[in-house]
Scaffold this motif. Structure first.
Motif, PDB file in Angstrom:
ATOM      1  N   LEU A  27     -35.495 -18.019  32.353  1.00 23.66           N
ATOM      2  CA  LEU A  27     -36.615 -17.369  31.666  1.00 23.66           C
ATOM      3  C   LEU A  27     -37.281 -18.338  30.691  1.00 23.66           C
ATOM      4  O   LEU A  27     -37.774 -17.947  29.642  1.00 23.66           O
ATOM      5  N   GLY A  30     -43.129 -19.283  29.731  1.00 26.07           N
ATOM      6  CA  GLY A  30     -43.931 -18.130  29.342  1.00 26.07           C
ATOM      7  C   GLY A  30     -45.330 -18.554  28.947  1.00 26.07           C
ATOM      8  O   GLY A  30     -45.561 -19.696  28.543  1.00 26.07           O
ATOM      9  N   VAL A  62     -39.054 -12.978  25.315  1.00 28.70           N
ATOM     10  CA  VAL A  62     -39.452 -13.093  26.722  1.00 28.70           C
ATOM     11  C   VAL A  62     -40.358 -11.928  27.106  1.00 28.70           C
ATOM     12  O   VAL A  62     -41.385 -12.102  27.784  1.00 28.70           O
TER      13      VAL A  62
END
Length: 709
Positions: A27, A30, A62
């Motif tokens: 993750l 972004g 996130v």
């Protein structure tokens, strides 16, 4: 199970999977930029406070559009692009942050260690977890401006199945330390409370507690246990208690509908949590017995407090607070210093010299960072983007574990190879030359080779006096073009100094007419305390007014143990065989008439300058840097290996510099004036000017995509 509970359970499963993806690095990208959290480990099975906070806040970020990576300790040095770089442990080296990243220190715990870290000034922003901790950190940096507390993930930490009965008390931990306050009482609650402690056993654990142990519960599975319990016991660390810091377990327990009992009242009022607390084992037993005896009231209290957590203490709330705080700070403040000077070893706890030396680094956009393992540091920096500059001071720790020639040769080879890799990668080395060899070198040949290695490889050699460089050249090959002299300063202004002579003497049980000799500093064989005691007692036979003060941390040897017995058996000697706190130095020095340095050998002496900072005349050995002041009115030097010379020099000094009131006043004034001629500020300024050219290039401004937009 109701449809709502089924959906909640499915959501919790997806949430756990998201945490696993987070720690796996899936993750990290972004649209709003990348945030890196530096933690001890990313093992979710044994999640410490730093990982819980980084994971909880990270996953919430996130969801707001940031990329987030959690970096474990063994990979801190490998870097990686980031817009915001967050350290959650005081030992994180801020120089490892990628260029252009906004450096954030989040002092979740161990506030005292954070406050003591000299690299705290390198962070662009410092976050605390309580108002008390914030006040403490503001004493050390003006970049501490925001409180960001721990929180709970309310999508995992839920009350569980509605109507499910709750009973008993649970406590969670990876390990149980038998010295912590609640554990004795936990072992004594066999009848009153059905208690389970989820933790690994440790050696010498109390039998009553050992019988209550259950296997540790992985962090993401804690809700399954907590949601069935009526009460949890959270015994926070002394640092957390003293600073009013609440850990995530408090909020997680309440999110599960379970009432936590905590060992601090500090911090609770700040956020409106009225929790049961304890300060002693007896009080904990009473609180737990009361809560278990009234399960309906306990559950109702927990349910009310759960609403407080849901309304303002989830990681979603903290993510908004974090992003807003970073944005405000980046708009309002310039970044902290960007150039790191690493140094080894860190002896600041025993001697403030290094802190004094580095006090001017901020004027050249730099800051100091202590190194604990020099070989590991050299190896890691050799593969980093900016190897940086290392300032080595005392060399004793490098070979301290070499008990024989084979081990010494091995350690020398390891250090030489690591230094070669570091220098080959562009790293720079500065050697501050305190001593040619360690005072108590066991393997002189090995220490000599080490010193020569440093002399050969150093970009610059910082000598504490011209005599230091000259005497070192008698043993080592030194390139004079690389030697820079920055003299040892006095300690004026570094220690408390307000007590009067009479008050100091009263506190030590001395009379106003006593003639008091002072011998302070580390007690080690080469410092000659044994022969000073011999000489002192010989002189005391002719002068009943003589007294001797001895204080300092002793080496752990049979010789120092014998010296301690001799001091304690003498009615004329007042001794303290331990480190003197900073505020007590003034008592011992102000009570004295004459400082005595009975050393058999010395190159530079901090005690020499410390005594002058309190205005004392000095008797010391005719050697090393002391020779620079041999002709001063307040200094008397003796032949360092001649006990008779020590005795006669001391006798003369007592007559001239103590009994002769006119000379005594002049000597004290000369001592203080000499200290004033070497102010710490000048030494710091000179060192900063010297080291400036040896540090990595300074970036003019922080750049980057500007996370927390």
């Amino acid at each position: 199970m109701t449809p709502g509970e089924s959906a909640e359970r499915a959501d919790a499963g997806r949430r756990r999977a998201a945490y696993r993806r987070l720690v796996e690095g899936e993750l990290a990208v972004g649209d709003r930029g990348t945030v890196i959290f530096l933690v001890r480990s990313v093992d979710l099975r044994e999640a410490r406070f730093d990982l819980v906070a980084a994971a909880g806040l990270g996953l919430a970020l996130v969801e707001q559009g940031y990329g987030v990576r959690l970096v474990p300790q063994h990979r801190w040095h490998l870097g990686g692009a980031a817009d915001v770089w967050v350290a959650l442990l005081p030992e994180v080296d801020p120089s490892l942050a990628p260029a252009g990243a906004w450096r954030v220190a989040w002092a979740l715990n161990d506030t005292e260690q954070w406050a003591a870290a000299d690299h705290l000034v390198a962070y662009d922003q410092v976050l605390a977890t309580s108002d008390i901790a914030l006040t403490r950190l503001r004493e050390h940096t003006d970049r501490a401006g925001t409180v960001l507390r721990a929180a709970a993930d309310a999508r995992i930490f839920t009350p569980g199945v509605q109507g499910q009965p709750r009973e008993g008390v649970v406590s969670f931990g990876i390990h149980v330390d038998r010295t912590r306050t609640p554990h004795p009482v936990l072992g004594e609650l066999a009848v009153q409370v059905p208690l389970t402690v989820h933790a690994e056993p440790m050696r010498n654990m109390r039998a009553g507690l050992l019988a209550r142990l259950a296997p540790p519960v992985p962090w993401l599975r804690v809700p399954e246990v907590a949601a069935r319990a009526l009460v949890t016991v959270d015994d926070m660390s002394p640092s957390a208690v003293g600073n009013g810091t609440l850990d995530a377990r408090v909020f997680e327990s309440l999110a599960c509908g379970t009432l936590p009992v905590v060992n601090t009242r500090l911090g609770l009022a700040e956020i409106g949590l009225d929790l049961p607390t304890y300060r002693s084992t007896r009080e904990l037993a009473r609180v737990l017995s009361h809560l278990v005896s009234d399960p309906e009231g306990t559950q109702a209290r927990a349910a009310t407090l759960r609403e407080t957590v849901l309304a303002g203490h989830t990681w979603e709330h903290r993510a908004e607070e974090f992003a807003s705080a970073v944005k405000r700070a980046r708009e309002a403040a310039s970044p902290g210093p960007r150039r790191a000077l690493h140094y080894f070893p860190d002896y600041n706890s025993a001697n403030p010299y290094q802190g004094m030396l580095f006090a001017g680094l901020d004027t050249v956009d730099a800051y100091p960072v202590a190194v604990t393992d020099v070989i590991d540091h050299l190896d890691r920096r050799a593969v980093s983007a900016v190897p940086g500059t290392l300032n080595i001071h005392w060399t004793t720790p490098i070979l301290q574990y070499a008990t024989g020639p084979f081990r010494a040769a091995l350690e020398l080879d390891r250090f030489s190879a690591a230094l070669h890799r570091f220098r080959g990668a562009g790293g720079r080395l500065v050697w501050t030359l305190h001593n040619v060899l360690p005072h108590e070198a066991r393997l002189v040949w090995a220490e000599t080779e080490l010193a020569q290695l440093l002399a050969d490889r150093a970009d610059a050699i910082h000598a504490l006096s011209a005599i230091t460089a000259r005497q070192a050249s008698e043993v080592l090959r030194l390139d004079p073009r690389r030697v820079v002299v920055i003299e040892h300063s006095s300690y004026l202004g570094c220690y408390p100094d307000w007590i009067s002579r009479d008050a100091a003497r009263r506190s030590l049980g001395l009379g106003s007419d006593d003639v008091v000799l002072v011998a302070l500093g580390g007690i080690r064989p080469y410092k000659g305390l044994g022969r000073l005691l011999d000489v002192f007692h010989e002189l005391a036979e002719d002068d009943p007014r003589l007294r001797l003060l001895v204080a300092g941390k002793p080496a752990q040897t049979s010789e120092t143990a014998g010296l301690q017995r001799r001091c304690e058996q003498s009615q004329r000697v007042i001794s303290h065989f331990a480190h003197l706190p900073d505020d007590q130095l003034q008592v011992w020095f102000r009570a004295g008439d004459l400082a005595v340095l009975p050393y058999s050998r010395i190159l530079n002496s901090g005690v020499f300058w410390l005594a002058q900072s309190f205005g004392l005349p000095i008797v010391g050995p005719r050697t090393g840097a002391l020779l620079d002041l041999a002709d001063q009115d307040h200094v008397r030097l003796f032949s360092p290996r001649d006990d008779r010379s020590l005795k006669e020099t001391l006798r003369t000094a007592i007559v001239e510099l103590v009994y002769d009131e006119t000379q005594a006043r002049a000597a004290r004034q000369a001592s203080l004036e000499t200290a004033r001629s070497r102010p710490p500020e000048q030494m710091a300024e000179d060192f900063a000017a010297f080291i400036d050219a040896l540090l990595p290039a300074s970036p003019h401004q922080v750049t980057g995509a500007g996370a927390a937009r």
